[in-house]
Enzyme design. Structure first.
Site, PDB file in Angstrom:
ATOM      1  N   ASP A  37       0.827  -1.217   0.000  1.00 56.46           N
ATOM      2  CA  ASP A  37       0.000   0.000   0.000  1.00 56.46           C
ATOM      3  C   ASP A  37       0.859   1.265   0.000  1.00 56.46           C
ATOM      4  OD1 ASP A  37      -2.229  -1.634   0.184  1.00 56.46           O
ATOM      5  OD2 ASP A  37      -2.302  -1.530   2.370  1.00 56.46           O
ATOM      6  N   LYS A  38       0.271   2.340  -0.491  1.00 60.03           N
ATOM      7  CA  LYS A  38       0.945   3.637  -0.562  1.00 60.03           C
ATOM      8  C   LYS A  38       1.598   4.019   0.765  1.00 60.03           C
ATOM      9  CE  LYS A  38      -0.050   8.572  -1.125  1.00 60.03           C
ATOM     10  NZ  LYS A  38      -1.086   9.595  -1.364  1.00 60.03           N
TER      11      LYS A  38
END
Length: 243
Positions: free
Chosen positions: A59-60
């Site tokens: 994830d970011k």
């Protein structure tokens, strides 16, 4: 932050806040943009123009180790390892409260949330099997500090948002997780520590290490990524506060 680079693979320690590949609303400043600048056409083509070399992603706002494929043969070899769940990977996370039991295995199926299609949820009937092994490393607590645990998770599967969903299901959401966490209001808390927690600004999750068979030699190789500064600083502040 390149940890390893040879004719077949690149291993990097991804910084938090960086998207792995371009998508809706994020077409620049991604890992892929950096890879194309650094390696140009020397990346696998299986993922197409938007995902050259991308075998998996995190994830970011999660930091840590990921592997990139430089050619299609390496990509196929690595993808098979991911799909057969033979990849070895551990994550570190800070969660609210203390897990019961402190060490265990979560085997709850995960699929798209009915309430919000952008999120995942535990769905016992329709979900895909998801297995997270966890153990508590340290618990931070005192009279002016809500209980927070540093845990290590070893994944047997790699479902989207797996650790975040499983921890939320257990009632111990990851600190700073805006999607799966809960807003905490404290009656008694050290103000300096409260500022550290509130200013962290993302989920406290780090992909600590990754082990797999090299696509050319078939030898097992293993990589470890250092915690980012913000994660390390938060842990140090929690340790100081809990003495």
């Amino acid at each position: 932050d390149i940890l390893y680079d040879d004719e077949d693979i690149i291993v990097i320690n991804k910084s938090p806040g960086v998207v792995v590949h371009p998508g809706a609303g994020n077409y620049e400043n991604t890992i892929v943009n950096g890879l194309l600048f650094e390696y140009q056409n020397n990346l696998s083509s299986i993922g197409g123009k938007l995902r050259p070399g991308i075998v998996h992603r995190i994830d970011k706002d999660t930091s840590g180790v990921i592997v990139i494929a430089k050619n299609d043969a390496a990509h196929i070899h690595l993808s098979k390892q991911f799909s057969s769940h033979t990849i070895k990977r551990k994550y570190e996370a800070l969660v609210w409260g203390s897990l019961k039991p402190q060490k265990g295995k979560i085997t709850e199926r995960i699929s798209r949330s009915v309430k919000n299609r952008q999120l995942m949820a535990v769905r016992k009937e329709k979900g895909k099997i998801a297995i997270t092994n966890y153990k508590t490393i340290e618990i931070f607590q005192n009279q002016f500090l809500p209980k927070i645990s540093l845990i290590e998770c070893q994944l047997e599967t790699g479902r989207t948002h797996q650790i975040r969903v499983h921890m939320n299901f257990k009632g111990n959401p990851i600190l700073g997780d805006k999607s799966y966490g809960k807003t905490k209001k404290f009656k008694k808390i050290d103000k300096i520590l409260e500022n550290h927690i509130n200013s962290f600004g993302r989920q406290a999750l780090h992909a600590k290490n990754l082990g797999f068979l090299h696509p050319r030699t078939n030898n097992e190789i293993f990589f470890e990524a250092k915690r980012p500064k913000d994660f390390n600083s938060l842990i140090k502040n929690l340790k100081k506060a809990s003495i």
